[in-house]
Design an enzyme around this catalytic site. Structure first.
Site, short mmCIF file in Angstrom:
data_model
loop_
_atom_site.label_atom_id
_atom_site.label_comp_id
_atom_site.label_asym_id
_atom_site.label_seq_id
_atom_site.Cartn_x
_atom_site.Cartn_y
_atom_site.Cartn_z
N ASP A 119 43.10 34.70 47.04
CA ASP A 119 42.28 35.74 46.42
C ASP A 119 41.71 35.13 45.13
OD1 ASP A 119 41.55 38.43 45.48
OD2 ASP A 119 43.29 38.23 44.18
N ASP A 121 40.12 37.01 41.78
CA ASP A 121 40.45 37.65 40.49
C ASP A 121 41.93 37.97 40.38
OD1 ASP A 121 37.79 38.33 38.96
OD2 ASP A 121 37.40 38.67 41.08
N ASP A 312 46.69 39.43 44.36
CA ASP A 312 47.31 40.23 43.31
C ASP A 312 47.08 41.73 43.41
OD1 ASP A 312 44.54 40.06 42.61
OD2 ASP A 312 45.11 40.80 40.63
O1 LIG Z 1 39.55 40.37 45.67
P1 LIG Z 1 39.39 39.88 44.26
O2 LIG Z 1 38.83 38.49 44.18
O3 LIG Z 1 40.66 40.02 43.48
O4 LIG Z 1 38.30 40.85 43.63
C1 LIG Z 1 38.66 42.19 43.31
C2 LIG Z 1 37.76 42.68 42.21
O5 LIG Z 1 37.83 41.68 41.21
C3 LIG Z 1 36.99 41.82 40.08
O6 LIG Z 1 37.51 42.86 39.27
C4 LIG Z 1 38.78 42.56 38.72
O7 LIG Z 1 38.67 41.43 37.83
C5 LIG Z 1 37.83 41.64 36.69
C6 LIG Z 1 37.75 40.34 35.92
O8 LIG Z 1 39.00 39.87 35.56
C7 LIG Z 1 38.40 42.78 35.84
O9 LIG Z 1 37.57 43.04 34.73
C8 LIG Z 1 38.50 44.05 36.72
O10 LIG Z 1 39.13 45.09 35.98
C9 LIG Z 1 39.33 43.76 37.97
O11 LIG Z 1 39.32 44.87 38.86
C10 LIG Z 1 35.56 42.07 40.50
O12 LIG Z 1 34.77 42.29 39.36
C11 LIG Z 1 35.46 43.18 41.51
O13 LIG Z 1 34.12 43.31 41.94
C12 LIG Z 1 36.33 42.82 42.69
O14 LIG Z 1 36.24 43.80 43.69
#
Ligand SMILES: O=P(O)(O)OC[C@H]1O[C@H](O[C@H]2O[C@H](CO)[C@@H](O)[C@H](O)[C@H]2O)[C@H](O)[C@@H](O)[C@@H]1O
Length: 375
Positions: A119, A121, A312
């Site tokens: 994954d 983020d 995560d």
């Molecule tokens: O599947 P992932 O790669 O984990 O993506 C899930 C979401 O991740 C991002 O948001 C998350 O990370 C951001 C930066 O650290 C944070 O600001 C936010 O609160 C988290 O939810 C991304 O911006 C989303 O579009 C994804 O869906």
């Protein structure tokens, strides 16, 4: 579609895809909220779903409770006698550190092909306030690059595929963006592909593109009055971020999102870390993407494959569950808090993920070297 790309039919039967036109569920939170650490509210999934059938303020309160439950902010107490610490310790017994259990993991994978699913983020990059600045470190990039030399590696993200590629910047990997609804593999000639097919391109929700764009525009407009709210277009899904929204305004934001979504019965809502995710109702998620990628790599019905998925948040649970159900490989949850999860192991944060990946590289290097020495 270019000649190089094979667009796999939307109705590919082995994945049991539902027709987008045939589904008309109301938007619901479909995943189980995590067991929240000290202080946070935990709601059972059944109660949550039951409440969501009710219109009015109670329903919005349920949304807000779920938003809170998905965003734990309390670390386990260091007071060993506290119930929170007991909870943490017993959780760790069931989800031990993948670093501490490294040798055992390697032992279990013996004789099998390891395939890596990562994954983005919160796994490869630390969580930050601004989603546009969630960069991974150069050190992490170098580690993933080495990893991909030894094992087929896929990045599986909720983000738009191009965006996640612009962060990772590594060719030769598989990228599954939009929660697996936009999968692209390396071009023809990938050393990992057993069948010498052209590169893969798989977009099971392409019919939804106009709808997603429409909803994105409406959400931008609707939420513009809520300070801190941010809407991100992830191509086949949309994220509404509330990390920078004052908690007192969460209910207002939930109302705004609901008022848009009620007009779109073919879209559903899931949750990540301080983010509401709007996506098509098709039966496709990170777990299906994992199975699809294994099949594309030629490991469809193999018993000698060992998929490792590291993630995560709640959307990663679909992949953990698939591995658990198949009894194959393992899921590793990245979390500092005890959470209800189908993963078998845990790592606390991206720096530990990097150490784990580096250990895999070192182990593989050493075992290849020993293998050569024996010849
Ligand atoms: O599947 P992932 O790669 O984990 O993506 C899930 C979401 O991740 C991002 O948001 C998350 O990370 C951001 C930066 O650290 C944070 O600001 C936010 O609160 C988290 O939810 C991304 O911006 C989303 O579009 C994804 O869906």
């Amino acid at each position: 579609m270019t000649k190089q790309n094979v667009a796999v039919s939307y109705a590919k039967p082995s994945f049991n895809l539902g027709s987008p036109m045939a589904v008309s569920n109301p938007p619901v939170f479909v995943q189980k909220p995590p067991v929240a650490p000290g202080g946070c509210i935990t709601i059972s999934r059944n109660k949550l779903l039951k409440n969501l059938e009710i219109n009015g303020p109670q329903r919005i309160n349920t949304w807000v409770d779920s938003m809170r439950a998905s965003s734990p902010t309390h670390r386990p107490s260091t007071d060993l006698s506290s119930p929170t610490e007991d909870h943490y310790s017993s959780w760790m017994i069931h989800h031990p550190s993948a670093l501490e259990m490294f040798d055992r993991i390697i032992e279990t994978s013996k004789g099998k092909h390891i395939v890596m699913f990562l994954d983005y983020d919160g796994t490869l990059s630390p969580i930050v306030d601004d989603p546009d600045r969630a960069f991974m470190s150069d050190k992490m990039r170098a580690t993933v690059k080495k990893l991909a030399r030894y094992f087929p590696t896929a990045i599986v993200s909720g983000r738009c595929r191009d965006k996640v590629y612009s962060f990772v910047k590594l060719a030769g990997l598989y990228y599954a963006g939009s929660h697996g609804m936009d999968i692209k593999g390396p071009a023809k000639g990938s050393k990992y592909k057993k069948n010498d097919q052209a590169g893969i391109l798989f977009q099971p929700a392409s019919d939804y593109l106009p709808m997603i764009n429409e909803v994105y525009n409406e959400l931008v407009e609707k939420t513009s009055s809520t300070p801190g709210a941010m809407v991100e277009n992830n191509r086949f899904c949309v994220s509404v971020h509330f990390r920078r929204v004052d908690e007192k305004k969460w209910s207002e934001l939930a109302q705004q999102v609901r008022s848009v979504l009620k007009e779109y019965p073919k879209l559903r809502l899931t949750q990540g870390r301080k983010v509401l995710e709007i996506r098509p109702t098709i039966k496709w998620d990170k777990g299906k993407a994992l199975e699809f990628l294994l099949e594309s790599l030629g490991f469809a019905n193999c018993s000698d494959v060992f998929p490792v998925y590291i993630g995560d948040d709640r959307t990663d649970e679909d992949a953990f569950k698939i591995l658990r159900d198949r009894g194959q490989g393992l899921g590793i949850l990245v979390s500092k808090f005890p959470k209800d999860t189908s993963a078998s192991y845990s790592l606390q944060e991206p720096s530990e993920v990097m150490n784990f990946l580096q250990r895999l590289v070192d182990w593989k290097r050493l075992s290849s070297y020993r293998g050569q020495a024996r010849v």
